[in-house]
Structures are given as structure tokens and as C-alpha cells.
Design a protein around this motif. Structure first.
Motif, mmCIF file in Angstrom:
data_model
loop_
_atom_site.group_PDB
_atom_site.id
_atom_site.type_symbol
_atom_site.label_atom_id
_atom_site.label_comp_id
_atom_site.label_asym_id
_atom_site.label_seq_id
_atom_site.Cartn_x
_atom_site.Cartn_y
_atom_site.Cartn_z
ATOM 1 N N MET A 1 1.079 -0.994 -0.106
ATOM 2 C CA MET A 1 0.026 -0.185 -0.163
ATOM 3 C C MET A 1 0.821 1.585 -0.068
ATOM 4 S SD MET A 1 -2.982 -1.113 2.546
ATOM 5 C CE MET A 1 -4.255 -2.635 2.458
ATOM 6 N N ASN A 2 0.576 2.785 -1.518
ATOM 7 C CA ASN A 2 1.125 3.301 -0.492
ATOM 8 C C ASN A 2 0.918 4.336 0.560
ATOM 9 O OD1 ASN A 2 2.459 2.673 -3.467
ATOM 10 N ND2 ASN A 2 0.952 3.171 -4.853
ATOM 11 N N THR A 3 1.324 4.930 0.803
ATOM 12 C CA THR A 3 1.508 5.269 2.547
ATOM 13 C C THR A 3 2.644 6.058 2.858
ATOM 14 O OG1 THR A 3 2.068 3.529 3.971
ATOM 15 C CG2 THR A 3 -0.168 3.952 3.490
ATOM 16 N N ILE A 4 2.322 6.915 3.067
ATOM 17 C CA ILE A 4 3.091 7.641 3.963
ATOM 18 C C ILE A 4 4.278 7.343 5.426
ATOM 19 C CG2 ILE A 4 2.453 9.941 4.024
ATOM 20 C CD1 ILE A 4 4.828 11.154 3.471
ATOM 21 N N ILE A 5 4.553 7.047 6.081
ATOM 22 C CA ILE A 5 5.031 6.585 7.369
ATOM 23 C C ILE A 5 5.778 6.867 8.121
ATOM 24 C CG2 ILE A 5 5.007 4.513 8.865
ATOM 25 C CD1 ILE A 5 3.090 4.376 7.591
ATOM 26 N N TYR A 54 -3.872 7.322 2.056
ATOM 27 C CA TYR A 54 -4.911 8.375 1.970
ATOM 28 C C TYR A 54 -5.526 9.070 3.292
ATOM 29 C CZ TYR A 54 -5.290 6.839 -1.776
ATOM 30 O OH TYR A 54 -4.881 6.732 -3.275
ATOM 31 N N LYS A 55 -5.152 9.192 4.713
ATOM 32 C CA LYS A 55 -4.960 9.541 5.678
ATOM 33 C C LYS A 55 -4.823 10.519 6.071
ATOM 34 C CE LYS A 55 -5.475 8.898 10.951
ATOM 35 N NZ LYS A 55 -4.172 10.182 11.658
ATOM 36 N N GLY A 56 -3.840 11.071 5.839
ATOM 37 C CA GLY A 56 -2.376 12.246 5.890
ATOM 38 C C GLY A 56 -3.540 12.907 4.808
ATOM 39 N N GLN A 57 -4.151 13.002 3.945
ATOM 40 C CA GLN A 57 -4.027 13.748 2.904
ATOM 41 C C GLN A 57 -5.462 14.110 3.358
ATOM 42 O OE1 GLN A 57 -4.995 12.092 -0.645
ATOM 43 N NE2 GLN A 57 -6.372 13.986 -1.376
ATOM 44 N N ILE A 58 -6.574 13.314 3.933
ATOM 45 C CA ILE A 58 -8.123 13.719 5.043
ATOM 46 C C ILE A 58 -7.699 14.522 5.471
ATOM 47 C CG2 ILE A 58 -9.886 12.653 5.752
ATOM 48 C CD1 ILE A 58 -9.197 10.085 4.252
ATOM 49 N N VAL A 299 0.964 7.345 -5.595
ATOM 50 C CA VAL A 299 2.280 5.909 -6.554
ATOM 51 C C VAL A 299 3.853 6.506 -5.931
ATOM 52 C CG1 VAL A 299 3.340 5.611 -8.761
ATOM 53 C CG2 VAL A 299 1.565 5.905 -8.473
ATOM 54 N N HIS A 300 4.149 7.886 -6.167
ATOM 55 C CA HIS A 300 5.604 8.034 -5.224
ATOM 56 C C HIS A 300 5.247 9.592 -4.658
ATOM 57 C CE1 HIS A 300 7.323 5.485 -8.548
ATOM 58 N NE2 HIS A 300 6.870 6.680 -9.009
ATOM 59 N N ILE A 301 4.267 8.862 -3.614
ATOM 60 C CA ILE A 301 4.457 9.831 -2.489
ATOM 61 C C ILE A 301 5.014 11.257 -2.409
ATOM 62 C CG2 ILE A 301 3.953 8.795 -0.319
ATOM 63 C CD1 ILE A 301 1.783 10.300 0.041
ATOM 64 N N GLN A 302 6.184 10.308 -1.782
ATOM 65 C CA GLN A 302 7.738 11.070 -1.107
ATOM 66 C C GLN A 302 8.463 12.073 -1.804
ATOM 67 O OE1 GLN A 302 8.840 10.484 1.692
ATOM 68 N NE2 GLN A 302 8.579 8.936 2.904
ATOM 69 N N GLU A 303 8.390 12.011 -3.030
ATOM 70 C CA GLU A 303 9.070 12.164 -4.423
ATOM 71 C C GLU A 303 7.777 13.566 -4.325
ATOM 72 O OE1 GLU A 303 8.517 9.304 -4.432
ATOM 73 O OE2 GLU A 303 10.095 8.281 -5.371
ATOM 74 N N ARG A 304 6.146 13.062 -4.768
ATOM 75 C CA ARG A 304 5.827 14.205 -4.712
ATOM 76 C C ARG A 304 5.569 14.940 -4.264
ATOM 77 N NH1 ARG A 304 0.190 12.486 -2.817
ATOM 78 N NH2 ARG A 304 1.015 13.423 -0.827
ATOM 79 N N ILE A 305 5.366 14.700 -2.347
ATOM 80 C CA ILE A 305 5.970 15.855 -1.218
ATOM 81 C C ILE A 305 7.388 17.083 -1.623
ATOM 82 C CG2 ILE A 305 6.163 16.467 1.073
ATOM 83 C CD1 ILE A 305 3.916 13.782 1.053
ATOM 84 N N GLN A 306 8.355 16.570 -1.690
ATOM 85 C CA GLN A 306 8.912 17.006 -1.899
ATOM 86 C C GLN A 306 9.086 18.403 -2.905
ATOM 87 O OE1 GLN A 306 12.658 14.548 -1.345
ATOM 88 N NE2 GLN A 306 14.061 16.900 -1.387
ATOM 89 N N LYS A 307 8.739 17.342 -4.460
ATOM 90 C CA LYS A 307 9.112 18.482 -5.589
ATOM 91 C C LYS A 307 7.863 19.654 -5.340
ATOM 92 C CE LYS A 307 6.650 17.488 -9.418
ATOM 93 N NZ LYS A 307 6.069 16.695 -10.296
ATOM 94 N N ASN A 308 6.716 19.217 -4.711
ATOM 95 C CA ASN A 308 5.588 20.476 -4.179
ATOM 96 C C ASN A 308 6.414 20.986 -3.390
ATOM 97 O OD1 ASN A 308 3.995 19.515 -6.553
ATOM 98 N ND2 ASN A 308 2.930 18.242 -5.219
ATOM 99 N N VAL A 309 6.919 21.068 -1.912
ATOM 100 C CA VAL A 309 6.850 22.206 -0.961
ATOM 101 C C VAL A 309 7.894 22.729 -2.260
ATOM 102 C CG1 VAL A 309 8.248 22.104 0.994
ATOM 103 C CG2 VAL A 309 6.767 20.340 0.653
ATOM 104 N N GLU A 310 9.761 22.015 -2.024
ATOM 105 C CA GLU A 310 10.426 22.625 -2.687
ATOM 106 C C GLU A 310 10.243 24.243 -3.941
ATOM 107 O OE1 GLU A 310 13.673 19.997 -4.362
ATOM 108 O OE2 GLU A 310 13.965 19.372 -2.198
ATOM 109 N N ARG A 311 9.069 23.273 -4.307
ATOM 110 C CA ARG A 311 8.656 24.440 -5.784
ATOM 111 C C ARG A 311 7.597 25.817 -4.804
ATOM 112 N NH1 ARG A 311 4.544 22.353 -7.468
ATOM 113 N NH2 ARG A 311 5.988 21.503 -9.566
#
Length: 317
Positions: A1-5, A54-58, A299-311
Motif C-alpha cells: 500500500m502506498n502510504t507515507i509513514i 489517504y489518511k494524511g491527505q484527509i 504512486v511516488h508520494i514522497q517525491e511528490r511532496i518534496q517537489k511541491n514543497v521545494e517549488r
């Protein structure tokens, strides 16, 4: 499962990282805080071994949307939401208490009442109440803010002030803000066919000494909701209330012999059970917010977060 722990980002200007039970907070240049809502699940002040999709997003989306809906009443720390799991806000020094407010005799209050306690955090409780009865007026029952792995502890207003945890002047502001937020939250809940039963708020001070709401507000992790339709009938019949909160997780843990007590082991959560918990959180979002939940790409949740925050940080530089 694609979760961010767990996260271990290294953002530009990063000065420090604080890891709470669910959120991880990055200090940027002693000016901004980047708060990442993970998929960790905490119950009885214990973090469960597996994350909930999806808990964190929610949680992040409920909290940030409710902050927008209450900022006319109470100032908050929020500046932006550059990612579905991320909130960015002003650096604050948190008060070391959680402001818990209860409109109904449920959850922890009901468990304390059941064993004979008639004073909770210095607040006297009426005799003759049944579980989930409405209090004559909402009561504030603060708790000390625990570190990860420790238990929050009930504390009275008198002790908070006497021990210097919060000054009397600041505490009066916290109480006022707590009641205003609970009233607004109750009105919003009622418009969606729900009852806001109880909740907790956390506050901090900005660099210019302004008291603001921080962390989360009116999420299923910090709040308990009942369905309004049929509430009175269920009370009169002595039936359990239909509720929206993570109480269903607590009850599952209790039924499997776990209440966070010393020597107890967290029961195994199967993938099927975790999926049902995720589905319940999505249901909670849709009922509480009155809109469909749109799943972010995980799918790549860690990379997504890093890219969005750095932008976002680059745009502010």
C-alpha cells in the motif's frame, strides 16, 4: 500500500525537524513551518505499526479547509497548502496544553464517569447522565501535551495556571477561542446533518506574540461526530450512537485486548482491515466536508511532496 509513514526531507533553509504522533514539522529558516500529515494512525497515544492510505491527505485537507472557515473568528498559523499532505504556516511556540471541549458525555469523559468520577479536569459533572447525553453547557477539559509514546494527562484550569504552564491572561484567550471555534464547528456540523460531540484545539504564539490556532481542527482524529438524525431516539432506547470519528478504531483495539496499557501488545491489522479503515476515513471526509474526496496520486508520494514543497519555497525566496 502506498502510504507515507515516515519522512526525512532536507528542504532548503531547513533548521530542524519535529516528529509528532501523526505530523512531521520542518522548521524553515526559523520563519516558516512545513507540516507534513503522514498516514500514521495513533490510538490511546500509541502509533500503530501500519499506515492508513489517504489518511494524511484527509486530515490535512479537513484541517486547512476548516481553518479558512473559522479565520474570521480566531487567527491561525496557516499560510498555504502546496501539497495535499502539506500545510505551511508561521513559526509558532506551541502552548503545552490541548484545549479539549465536550458538548456530550462521550469517549474519555464517559469512561471516567462510568468508574464513578464526577469531576473532570476540575469541572463538576451532573449526576444521572447516560453515555452520549448532552451536557447542559459545553465543558472544557484540558490535557497536557504528551511527547510521542507518552499519554496526554487531564489537567484543570487551576493547575495549568498554578504550575505556570500557561499564564492566566493567555489561558483566558485560549478558553474564549476554544468556545468560539466549537460553536462555529457545531453550526457547520449541523448544516451537514451531524453533531460535533467533542474536539480538541491546539494553540501557539507567533514571533510577534500573537495567539493563533495551530495543528488540526475538526478532523476525525481530533473530534467526534454523531449523526443528528435519530440521535434522540437512540438515546431514549439506550442504543449506541452512529458516529463519525476514529472511535471505531479504539473500539476495535479494545475488543482485541489493547488500550495502550503497559504490557499490552498492539493487535495485528490485516491489509483488509486497513482498507476498511481507509474507507471509513474517506466516508468521514465526505460527510464532514459535504463534498467528494479526490484521491491524490500516491504512486511516488514522497517525491511528490518534496517537489511541491521545494517549488513553493523557491517561489517565496
Amino acid at each position: 500500500m502506498n502510504t507515507i509513514i515516515d519522512t526525512n526531507f532536507n528542504f532548503p533553509g531547513q533548521k530542524g525537524l519535529y516528529k509528532g504522533k501523526v505530523r512531521e514539522v520542518y522548521n524553515i529558516n526559523d520563519n516558516l513551518l512545513v507540516m507534513v500529515a503522514t498516514d500514521r494512525l495513533s490510538a490511546f497515544d500509541v502509533v500503530m505499526p501500519k499506515g492508513i492510505p489517504y489518511k494524511g491527505q484527509i486530515l490535512n485537507q479537513i484541517a486547512t479547509k476548516f481553518m479558512k472557515q473559522t479565520e474570521d473568528l480566531v487567527p491561525n498559523w496557516l499560510i498555504a497548502t502546496p501539497d495535499p499532505n502539506v500545510a505551511v504556516g508561521h513559526l509558532c511556540e506551541p502552548f503545552k496544553v490541548e484545549m479539549v471541549i465536550r458538548g456530550y458525555m462521550s469517549g474519555h469523559a464517559a469512561r471516567e464517569y462510568k468508574v464513578g468520577k464526577r469531576i473532570l479536569c476540575g469541572v463538576p459533572l451532573p449526576e444521572g447522565l447516560k453515555e452520549n447525553d448532552k451536557f447542559p453547557q459545553p465543558i472544557i477539559t484540558p490535557a497536557t501535551k504528551a511527547e510521542m509514546g507518552d499519554h496526554d494527562e487531564d489537567i484543570s484550569r487551576k493547575d495549568i495556571i498554578a504550575r505556570g504552564i500557561v499564564s492566566e491572561a493567555d489561558y483566558l484567550v485560549l478558553e474564549d477561542y476554544t468556545r468560539k471555534l466549537f460553536q462555529r464547528g457545531s453550526e457547520i456540523a449541523a448544516s451537514r446533518g451531524l453533531i460535533l460531540v467533542d474536539t480538541k484545539y491546539e494553540f501557539g504564539k507567533t514571533k510577534d506574540d500573537k495567539i493563533v490556532l495551530i495543528d488540526e481542527i475538526h478532523t476525525p482524529d481530533s473530534s467526534r461526530y454523531f449523526y443528528a438524525d435519530g440521535y434522540q431516539d437512540r438515546q431514549e432506547a439506550g442504543e449506541q450512537q452512529k458516529q463519525l470519528s476514529k472511535e471505531f478504531v479504539r473500539q476495535w483495539l479494545i475488543s482485541n485486548g489493547f488500550q495502550g496499557l503497559e504490557g499490552q501488545t498492539v493487535p495485528q491489522m490485516t491489509d483488509d482491515y486497513i482498507e476498511t479503515v481507509s474507507d471509513r476515513y474517506i466516508e468521514l471526509y465526505e460527510k464532514i466536508m459535504g463534498e467528494d474526496f479526490v484521491k491524490a496520486d500516491v504512486v511516488h508520494i514522497q517525491e511528490r511532496i518534496q517537489k511541491n514543497v521545494e517549488r513553493y519555497l523557491a517561489e517565496q525566496a
